[in-house]
Design a protein around this motif. Structure first.
Motif, PDB file in Angstrom:
ATOM      1  N   LYS A 178       0.837  -1.208   0.000  1.00  0.00           N
ATOM      2  CA  LYS A 178       0.000   0.000   0.000  1.00  0.00           C
ATOM      3  C   LYS A 178       0.869   1.256   0.000  1.00  0.00           C
ATOM      4  N   THR A 217     -11.523   1.537  -5.809  1.00  0.00           N
ATOM      5  CA  THR A 217     -11.552   0.260  -6.520  1.00  0.00           C
ATOM      6  C   THR A 217     -10.306   0.038  -7.368  1.00  0.00           C
ATOM      7  N   LYS A 218      -9.872   1.067  -8.087  1.00  0.00           N
ATOM      8  CA  LYS A 218      -8.682   0.919  -8.926  1.00  0.00           C
ATOM      9  C   LYS A 218      -7.421   0.721  -8.084  1.00  0.00           C
ATOM     10  N   ILE A 275      -7.362  -0.823  -5.144  1.00  0.00           N
ATOM     11  CA  ILE A 275      -7.450  -2.208  -4.672  1.00  0.00           C
ATOM     12  C   ILE A 275      -7.042  -3.183  -5.774  1.00  0.00           C
ATOM     13  N   GLN A 276      -7.456  -2.897  -6.997  1.00  0.00           N
ATOM     14  CA  GLN A 276      -7.077  -3.752  -8.131  1.00  0.00           C
ATOM     15  C   GLN A 276      -5.568  -3.703  -8.366  1.00  0.00           C
ATOM     16  N   GLU A 292      -3.267  -3.004  -6.145  1.00  0.00           N
ATOM     17  CA  GLU A 292      -2.622  -3.689  -5.022  1.00  0.00           C
ATOM     18  C   GLU A 292      -2.686  -5.204  -5.210  1.00  0.00           C
ATOM     19  N   SER A 293      -3.839  -5.699  -5.609  1.00  0.00           N
ATOM     20  CA  SER A 293      -4.011  -7.139  -5.818  1.00  0.00           C
ATOM     21  C   SER A 293      -3.089  -7.648  -6.921  1.00  0.00           C
ATOM     22  N   ALA A 294      -3.016  -6.909  -8.024  1.00  0.00           N
ATOM     23  CA  ALA A 294      -2.167  -7.322  -9.147  1.00  0.00           C
ATOM     24  C   ALA A 294      -0.695  -7.324  -8.744  1.00  0.00           C
ATOM     25  N   MET A 299       0.527  -7.694  -5.631  1.00  0.00           N
ATOM     26  CA  MET A 299       0.756  -8.792  -4.697  1.00  0.00           C
ATOM     27  C   MET A 299       0.901 -10.120  -5.449  1.00  0.00           C
ATOM     28  N   LYS A 300       0.038 -10.352  -6.424  1.00  0.00           N
ATOM     29  CA  LYS A 300       0.120 -11.586  -7.211  1.00  0.00           C
ATOM     30  C   LYS A 300       1.448 -11.672  -7.935  1.00  0.00           C
ATOM     31  N   ARG A 301       1.903 -10.529  -8.476  1.00  0.00           N
ATOM     32  CA  ARG A 301       3.163 -10.526  -9.206  1.00  0.00           C
ATOM     33  C   ARG A 301       4.339 -10.825  -8.278  1.00  0.00           C
TER      34      ARG A 301
END
Length: 234
Positions: free
Chosen positions: A179, A216-217, A219-220, A222-224, A226-228
């Motif tokens: 974050k 929302t953007k 959060i998206q 952040e999620s992308a 973290m996955k990477r």
């Protein structure tokens, strides 16, 4: 290199027989924000020290197109027996400029307080003022928010970004917090384990209004990210 504030070519750093940094290549533009994420011991703080001329024993090329730098350490490192104002005038004697940055960091009225009378977040704000009063062209943040709770941390980050928008300095942030990295960067560098390489250079394509942890953007993004990071084994 007119618009480039820092250029690094094939940077390598060893401590005796221990290789820490292995062939970094990087360019940072004026007023650009960079965040660095990587495992402990991969050379992040070492890199910051090289930039700040605190470590001159390295291989490769580091071109610096700036004269003034501000360095914010993990700990405030304030002199405990003198006031906030005395801590700051010890570094920079211009009280008018100090007052300006104290106001920007919401510390007006605390000039005569001792460090022991301040909360952890307030001490770190003083630490930031000390780095900002010299009008840095490059501000270095070495995990300065790691000990702060979330509301305090994000409040300080918001104030830093406001000042950066006004004064147009570049920022390099070292953090383990995704974050924080997104809030404080235009690009995020993901580093490998030691001996480290820059394995990803990810652009953060968010508007100012979207740099909110509830957006929302955001959060998206952040999620992308973290996955990477997890896919790379960091």
């Amino acid at each position: 290199m007119a618009n480039t504030i820092l250029k690094v070519e094939n940077l390598k750093k060893d401590f005796d027989n221990l290789s820490v940094i292995d062939g970094w290549n990087l360019e940072i533009e004026r007023d650009e924000r960079i965040a660095m994420i990587g495992p402990s011991g991969c050379g992040k703080t070492t890199f910051l020290k090289i930039i700040a001329n605190l470590d001159k024993n390295f291989h490769g090329k580091v071109e610096k197109n700036f004269e003034r730098i501000g360095f914010v350490f993990q700990e405030p490192r304030l002199i405990p027996w003198i006031s906030v104002m005395e801590n700051l005038t010890f570094v920079f004697p211009d009280k008018d400029k100090i007052i300006f940055f104290l106001r920007a960091m919401h510390l007006e009225g605390f000039e005569d307080y001792l460090p022991s009378q301040l909360s952890g977040g307030m001490k770190q704000r003083v630490n930031l003022v000390r780095a900002l009063i010299a009008d840095p062209q490059l501000l270095i943040l070495d995990e300065p928010f790691s000990s702060l709770d979330m509301p305090v941390k994000f409040g300080i980050i918001e104030d830093i970004n406001k000042l950066r928008d006004q004064r147009k300095f570049a920022i390099i942030t070292v953090t383990h917090d995704v974050k924080e990295a997104i809030l404080l960067s235009d690009r995020i560098l993901i580093l490998s384990k030691r001996p480290s390489k820059i394995i990803e250079d990810i652009k953060i394509d968010l508007q100012k209004t979207e740099r909110d942890i509830s957006n929302t953007k955001f959060i998206q993004a952040e999620s992308a990210l973290m996955k990477r990071i997890f896919s790379l084994g960091n």
